[in-house]
Design an enzyme around this catalytic site. Structure first.
Site, short mmCIF file in Angstrom:
data_model
loop_
_atom_site.label_atom_id
_atom_site.label_comp_id
_atom_site.label_asym_id
_atom_site.label_seq_id
_atom_site.Cartn_x
_atom_site.Cartn_y
_atom_site.Cartn_z
NE ARG A 1 -3.39 -2.35 2.39
CZ ARG A 1 -4.51 -2.52 2.76
NH1 ARG A 1 -5.31 -1.66 3.20
NH2 ARG A 1 -5.30 -3.72 2.73
CB SER B 1 -17.68 -0.71 2.56
OG SER B 1 -16.66 -1.63 2.91
CG HIS C 1 -19.92 1.71 4.28
ND1 HIS C 1 -19.03 2.53 3.80
CD2 HIS C 1 -19.34 0.89 5.18
CE1 HIS C 1 -17.70 2.15 4.25
NE2 HIS C 1 -17.89 1.07 5.08
CE LYS D 1 -16.24 4.28 6.98
NZ LYS D 1 -15.01 4.17 6.83
N1 PLP Z 1 -17.61 -1.01 9.75
C1 PLP Z 1 -17.49 -0.87 8.37
C2 PLP Z 1 -18.52 -1.91 7.66
C3 PLP Z 1 -16.37 -0.36 7.81
O1 PLP Z 1 -16.52 -0.41 6.58
C4 PLP Z 1 -15.38 0.50 8.59
C5 PLP Z 1 -14.74 1.30 7.80
O2 PLP Z 1 -14.51 1.70 6.79
C6 PLP Z 1 -15.68 0.61 9.81
C7 PLP Z 1 -16.87 -0.20 10.33
C8 PLP Z 1 -14.81 1.49 10.78
O3 PLP Z 1 -15.49 2.73 10.50
P1 PLP Z 1 -14.44 3.97 11.16
O4 PLP Z 1 -13.62 4.46 10.23
O5 PLP Z 1 -15.28 4.71 12.04
O6 PLP Z 1 -13.46 3.16 12.09
#
Ligand code: PLP
Length: 411
Positions: free
Chosen positions: A22, A189, A217, A248
């Protein structure tokens, strides 16, 4: 003596060889002009358009959110000064938890530093508090839920993605009086699939399970007040525990769970990931509060977002690009190979000023590497045309990638 550096280098070399090492893009967003940003490199800064942000509605640039954060810093300073229990509960935290509880029509809510921590802490703690608990987990659940379940040291049964029949077959195998939790997401996501929440809740009722729904999401983005897919589908009251993010759709930072008073009290009292860490900065809580309040009352951002998503999907499909069809705002374009994926995104950035991060294993299964586009309310037609043209040119120049993606897109 152990050669520590050699072990670490071997691991890094392995992912480099696979093409999935990455590389972070160093960005400076332009205040008030998102998705415009500068890409900062040793050679200088170059203007680009961001196409892969999870600030789905651009709320990170909203004047009300920015003003609320300034106001909080000016009135109470920078940090919270402690854990929630030891001087770190400010009035902003209290107000934000009340606002979140109301958003999901639950008795209480609890803030965490991220939704990742919220998932890990809530699931692991629940599993430990409910003797003999079995957790039923969708096979595409996010890493934070998987880690939470693992740390709960309970029995886990994985059901096929969004497949109520498989879930029911697995629920049937466990005695009715065994504590059970069904853990799933509303919007997945990476593929953009949406879960059949009502059907899963029917099964939970039938087999006496709690439902744990990750709406990370979806919050801010779906439902008349931004309460997520459960609100959109009219099933808020059927979900026992909701997990969401403030990072988000709400454009700030932090995560939470919402549920009954007893459940929240139990997590608050027993979860190490809640207890032993400094609480969110008051300015973060203030910004998130302003964002939630704004999106509860304003549908304009959601409507424009959905229109922009449709506009991009139809442009990409018309250009013959392998867009994954789904009912959500996430627009994956499948490539199916990590090296090609990186090559395509590097060329987008270098030659076209278009930033879309490659998505590789372990975020998605091998062979399904993709570009994940997230059009927002502020992406213009001209920016969409430029993206479509650039992708069309790259696909034409890279037939090997087209062969693979053609197969995947049809699946
Ligand atoms: N749950 C899902 C489905 C996610 O895709 C993500 C992060 O991308 C998270 C939880 C975690 O969210 P946070 O960025 O607030 O830690």
């Amino acid at each position: 003596m152990v050669d520590y550096a050699r072990h670490l280098k071997a691991s890094l070399d392995a992912i480099r060889k696979e093409g999935r090492y990455r590389v972070f893009a160093d960005l400076k967003r332009h205040r008030g002009a998102f998705p415009a940003a500068d890409h900062v490199t040793p050679g200088g800064a170059k203007p680009i358009v961001v196409w892969c942000s999870n600030d789905y509605l651009g709320m990170g640039q909203h004047p009300r959110v920015i003003a609320a954060m300034h106001e909080a810093i000016d009135s109470v300073g920078a940090g919270s000064g402690g854990t929630r229990n030891i001087s770190g509960t400010t009035h902003y935290h209290v107000e934000l938890e009340n606002e979140i509880a109301d958003l999901h029509r639950k008795e209480h809510a609890l803030l965490f530093t991220s939704a990742y921590v919220a998932n890990e802490a809530a699931l692991s703690t629940l599993a430990k508090l409910l003797p003999g608990c079995v957790i039923f987990s969708d096979e595409k659940n996010h890493a934070s839920m998987i880690e939470g379940i693992r740390h709960g040291n309970c029995e886990k049964r994985i059901f096929r993605h969004n497949d109520p029949a498989d879930l029911e077959a697995k629920l049937k195998q466990v005695p009715i009086d065994t504590p059970k939790i069904i853990a799933f997401e509303s919007v997945y996501s990476m593929d953009g699939h949406i879960a059949p929440i009502a059907t899963i809740c029917d099964l939970a009722d039938k087999y006496g399970a709690l439902t744990y729904l990750d709406e990370v999401h979806a919050v801010g983005i779906y439902g008349p007040r931004g309460g997520g897919i459960a609100e959109r589908d009219g099933v808020l009251d059927r979900v026992d525990i909701v997990n969401g993010t403030l990072a988000k759709g709400y454009g700030v930072m932090g995560g939470y769970i919402a549920g009954t008073r007893d459940l929240i009290d139990a997590i608050r009292s027993f979860a190490p990931g809640f207890i032993f860490t400094t609480s969110l900065a008051p300015a973060i809580a203030a910004g998130a509060l302003a964002s939630i309040r704004h999106l509860k009352g304003s549908d304009m951002e959601r409507a424009r977002h959905q229109e922009r998503v449709r506009a991009l999907k139809s442009r990409l499909a018309a250009a013959g690009l392998p867009v994954f069809q789904n009912q959500s705002h996430i627009v994956p374009v499948l490539i199916g190979d990590p090296v090609h994926c990186k090559e395509v995104t590097d060329r987008l950035l270098d030659a076209h000023g278009i930033y879309a991060q490659p998505i590789n294993y372990p975020t998605v299964p091998r062979g399904t590497e993709r570009i994940r586009l997230t059009p927002g309310p502020h992406h213009t037609d001209a920016q969409m045309d430029a993206l479509t043209e650039a992708l069309r040119g790259l696909w034409a120049a890279c037939p090997a990638a087209v062969g693979r993606t053609g197969k995947l897109a049809a699946e």
